[in-house]
Design a protein around this motif. Structure first.
Motif, PDB file in Angstrom:
ATOM      1  N   ARG A   1       0.816  -1.220   0.000  1.00  0.00           N
ATOM      2  CA  ARG A   1       0.000   0.000   0.000  1.00  0.00           C
ATOM      3  C   ARG A   1       0.849   1.270   0.000  1.00  0.00           C
ATOM      4  N   ARG A   2       1.957   1.288   0.713  1.00  0.00           N
ATOM      5  CA  ARG A   2       2.791   2.501   0.735  1.00  0.00           C
ATOM      6  C   ARG A   2       3.361   2.806  -0.645  1.00  0.00           C
TER       7      ARG A   2
ATOM      8  N   GLN B   1      -4.996   9.892  -1.552  1.00  0.00           N
ATOM      9  CA  GLN B   1      -4.971   8.957  -0.424  1.00  0.00           C
ATOM     10  C   GLN B   1      -5.380   7.577  -0.930  1.00  0.00           C
ATOM     11  N   VAL B   2      -4.543   6.579  -0.653  1.00  0.00           N
ATOM     12  CA  VAL B   2      -4.849   5.206  -1.032  1.00  0.00           C
ATOM     13  C   VAL B   2      -5.221   4.443   0.226  1.00  0.00           C
ATOM     14  N   GLY B   3      -6.414   3.874   0.225  1.00  0.00           N
ATOM     15  CA  GLY B   3      -6.880   3.074   1.347  1.00  0.00           C
ATOM     16  C   GLY B   3      -6.733   1.591   1.061  1.00  0.00           C
TER      17      GLY B   3
ATOM     18  N   MET C   1      -7.373   0.024  -2.765  1.00  0.00           N
ATOM     19  CA  MET C   1      -6.619  -0.957  -3.546  1.00  0.00           C
ATOM     20  C   MET C   1      -7.026  -2.405  -3.316  1.00  0.00           C
ATOM     21  N   ARG C   2      -7.986  -2.653  -2.428  1.00  0.00           N
ATOM     22  CA  ARG C   2      -8.428  -4.027  -2.174  1.00  0.00           C
ATOM     23  C   ARG C   2      -9.949  -4.107  -2.276  1.00  0.00           C
TER      24      ARG C   2
ATOM     25  N   ARG D   1     -13.395  -9.833  -0.404  1.00  0.00           N
ATOM     26  CA  ARG D   1     -12.291 -10.785  -0.258  1.00  0.00           C
ATOM     27  C   ARG D   1     -10.968 -10.150   0.141  1.00  0.00           C
ATOM     28  N   GLY D   2     -10.895  -8.847   0.060  1.00  0.00           N
ATOM     29  CA  GLY D   2      -9.642  -8.171   0.406  1.00  0.00           C
ATOM     30  C   GLY D   2      -8.542  -8.389  -0.618  1.00  0.00           C
ATOM     31  N   GLN D   3      -8.917  -8.757  -1.850  1.00  0.00           N
ATOM     32  CA  GLN D   3      -7.929  -8.995  -2.892  1.00  0.00           C
ATOM     33  C   GLN D   3      -7.460  -7.674  -3.492  1.00  0.00           C
ATOM     34  N   VAL D   4      -6.190  -7.636  -3.855  1.00  0.00           N
ATOM     35  CA  VAL D   4      -5.652  -6.462  -4.537  1.00  0.00           C
ATOM     36  C   VAL D   4      -6.348  -6.342  -5.892  1.00  0.00           C
ATOM     37  N   VAL D   5      -6.792  -5.137  -6.212  1.00  0.00           N
ATOM     38  CA  VAL D   5      -7.496  -4.918  -7.473  1.00  0.00           C
ATOM     39  C   VAL D   5      -6.508  -4.951  -8.631  1.00  0.00           C
TER      40      VAL D   5
END
Length: 192
Positions: free
Chosen positions: A50-51, A76-78, A110-111, A115-119
């Motif tokens: 994420r950073r 801002q990326v969450g 970004m998720r 499912r919390g998967q990275v897009v």
């Protein structure tokens, strides 16, 4: 053809809607300048970092704004996307502070929510560009409002076409340094 919500707009809003619909393209002056940032975004997403995604999104947004000569946005990326009561996911949003002292804020996630998967790379890049287009409506096009018009989506696509292939293209090779002149004949590898 206007979208259904057009009939609920005020006359001033309808005028802005029609102006937006007429603008079909945003031409970046030098999209190749963004290749490093676009590639960094793709690589950061692949790593799920994420950073790094945050830094890359800031670089892409700054690059687009600087290229077009407009004010920059904060980005801002969450992590996980927020959801509404119906389970719909929010991909991104562009907002302005009440006093308009801090400028626009573009937020992307970004998720996926469930499912919390990275897009996917193209999904996040398109979301970032979509939210940035709201900023462009005010700063570049001088519109009074920013609406989702057919013209808006054409502008979004025009920027995407200029950027998306940059991550697949090889980065330009730096110009080779000329070989230095040998100081003596013995440096040539010959014995005379």
């Amino acid at each position: 053809m206007p979208y259904d919500y057009y009939r609920n707009l005020t006359p001033k809003q309808r005028k802005s809607y029609r102006e937006s619909d007429r603008i079909a393209h945003v031409e970046l002056g030098d999209p190749m300048q963004l290749q490093g940032a676009v590639t960094a975004l793709r690589d950061a997403l692949s790593a799920g970092d994420r950073r790094r995604v945050q830094r890359a999104c800031v670089a892409v947004a700054r690059g687009v704004c600087d290229d077009l000569g407009i004010s920059r946005v904060r980005v801002q990326v969450g992590g996980r996307r927020p959801t509404d009561a119906d389970g719909g996911e929010l991909f991104g949003q562009c907002s302005w502070d009440e006093e308009e002292t801090k400028g626009a804020l573009v937020e992307v996630w970004m998720r996926t929510a469930k499912r919390g998967q990275v897009v996917a790379f193209k999904t996040l890049l398109r979301t970032l560009i979509h939210e940035l287009c709201h900023h462009l409506d005010y700063e570049l096009h001088g519109l009074d409002n920013t609406f989702h018009t057919e013209g808006f989506f054409r502008r979004e696509s025009s920027i995407m076409r200029q950027l998306v292939d940059l991550a697949a293209a090889p980065e330009p090779e730096p110009e080779p340094e000329p070989d230095p002149e040998p100081e003596s004949k013995s440096q040539l590898g010959f014995d005379f």
